[in-house]
Write a protein that holds these residues in place. Structure first.
Motif, PDB file in Angstrom:
ATOM      1  N   GLU A 221       1.055  -1.160   0.029  1.00 39.56           N
ATOM      2  CA  GLU A 221       0.319  -0.130   0.001  1.00 39.56           C
ATOM      3  C   GLU A 221       0.760   1.194   0.013  1.00 39.56           C
ATOM      4  OE1 GLU A 221      -0.984   0.091   4.942  1.00 39.56           O
ATOM      5  OE2 GLU A 221      -2.506  -0.227   3.525  1.00 39.56           O
ATOM      6  N   ASP A 242      -6.647   1.329  -4.182  1.00 35.78           N
ATOM      7  CA  ASP A 242      -7.638   1.417  -3.125  1.00 35.78           C
ATOM      8  C   ASP A 242      -8.735   0.603  -3.550  1.00 35.78           C
ATOM      9  OD1 ASP A 242      -6.217   2.965  -1.539  1.00 35.78           O
ATOM     10  OD2 ASP A 242      -7.037   5.015  -2.193  1.00 35.78           O
ATOM     11  N   GLU A 243      -9.211   0.605  -4.779  1.00 41.60           N
ATOM     12  CA  GLU A 243     -10.362  -0.261  -5.161  1.00 41.60           C
ATOM     13  C   GLU A 243     -10.070  -1.499  -5.384  1.00 41.60           C
ATOM     14  OE1 GLU A 243     -14.488  -1.028  -6.120  1.00 41.60           O
ATOM     15  OE2 GLU A 243     -13.311   1.091  -5.529  1.00 41.60           O
ATOM     16  N   TYR A 245      -7.870  -3.079  -3.622  1.00 38.16           N
ATOM     17  CA  TYR A 245      -7.849  -3.691  -2.160  1.00 38.16           C
ATOM     18  C   TYR A 245      -9.069  -3.909  -1.600  1.00 38.16           C
ATOM     19  CZ  TYR A 245      -6.408  -4.264   2.482  1.00 38.16           C
ATOM     20  OH  TYR A 245      -6.400  -4.524   3.836  1.00 38.16           O
ATOM     21  N   LYS A 246      -9.907  -3.264  -1.762  1.00 39.40           N
ATOM     22  CA  LYS A 246     -11.471  -2.987  -1.288  1.00 39.40           C
ATOM     23  C   LYS A 246     -12.076  -4.543  -1.786  1.00 39.40           C
ATOM     24  CE  LYS A 246     -15.851  -0.966  -1.408  1.00 39.40           C
ATOM     25  NZ  LYS A 246     -16.709   0.194  -2.036  1.00 39.40           N
TER      26      LYS A 246
END
Length: 258
Positions: A221, A242-243, A245-246
């Motif tokens: 990250e 971020d998307e 990992y979500k």
């Protein structure tokens, strides 16, 4: 020309043989531990195969630092080995522009009976460096790896952590356009991991593309601006880190609830 990676409609299959005495079958079984979610089928010749990668489309350009996320067996290592040129595709198009440094297999390319010092010379030759260029880099490699007198011992006497130190120090001493890493920083003590992270960031100032497959989320990250989520040999999502990992986290939670 700026470096890039472009994959179009890529599929990769591994044949499975029935003869238990064939060493390749054992290799496939071993590979299957990392492809346990992959499906098997018969090809046009009636041979049983494991589908390692399915319909892969990917466009990575200069400045992209990409986390490759997914459960064990998703195809992350297979994808990186494909980009590195270790695996050949059965169809589709693969276009990779730029020099590649890969840290995908700590033993790949190493000579077991050669010393650590000799392996540095060998690996630099593989990278296209002549012996004089390799000699100039050895001091930096020795300092970074912290192997001390073990550098003059045969590689077969090394622990997995020592191999990781040697391979990592040798690989990042160059100036690659494309850097591929597969769980590499998970080996070694905490201080070495911190130093390795700092070295990767330094290397990235010269390398234009990073692909990093790891479960060490605290590392990826900080290093990555994009993310790939893979499952069952397919790329489910490619976009912002971020998307990615979500989606990865949601998949983990869904699997736990089953």
């Amino acid at each position: 020309m700026k470096s890039f990676i472009k994959l179009e409609n890529i599929n990769l299959d591994f044949p499975v043989y029935d003869d238990s005495n064939r060493s390749f079958r054992n290799t496939v079984i071993k590979t299957g531990k990392n492809l346990r979610f992959a499906t098997t089928k018969e090809n046009a010749f009636g041979k049983r195969i494991v589908q390692g990668l399915k319909n892969i489309n990917l466009d990575i350009t200069h400045g992209d630092r990409v986390a490759v996320l997914g459960p064990n067996g998703a195809g992350k290592s297979t994808l990186l080995k494909l980009i590195a040129g270790i695996y050949n595709t059965i169809d589709g198009k693969s276009n990779v522009q730029g020099s590649i440094t890969s840290m995908l297999d700590m033993g790949f390319g190493f000579e077991e009976d050669a010393t650590g010092y000799e392996n540095i010379i060998i690996m630099n030759s593989v990278m296209g460096n002549n012996p004089k260029e390799a000699e100039k880099k050895i001091e930096n490699i020795l300092d970074f790896s912290e192997l001390g007198d073990f550098i003059h011992m045969p590689l077969r006497t090394y622990s997995s952590g020592m191999r990781a130190r040697l391979a990592f120090a040798t690989a990042v001493e160059g100036s690659p356009d494309i850097l591929l890493i597969d769980e590499f920083l998970g080996t070694g003590d905490h201080n070495f991991m911190i130093k390795s992270k700092a070295k990767i960031i330094e290397t990235m100032r010269n390398a234009s593309i990073l692909l990093f497959a790891s479960h060490a989320i605290h590392l990826v990250e900080d290093l990555c601006n994009k993310g790939i989520f893979m499952k069952n040999g397919k790329i489910i999502f490619y976009g912002s880190y971020d998307e990615a990992y979500k989606i990865y986290s949601e998949d983990i939670n869904a699997e736990r609830e089953k």
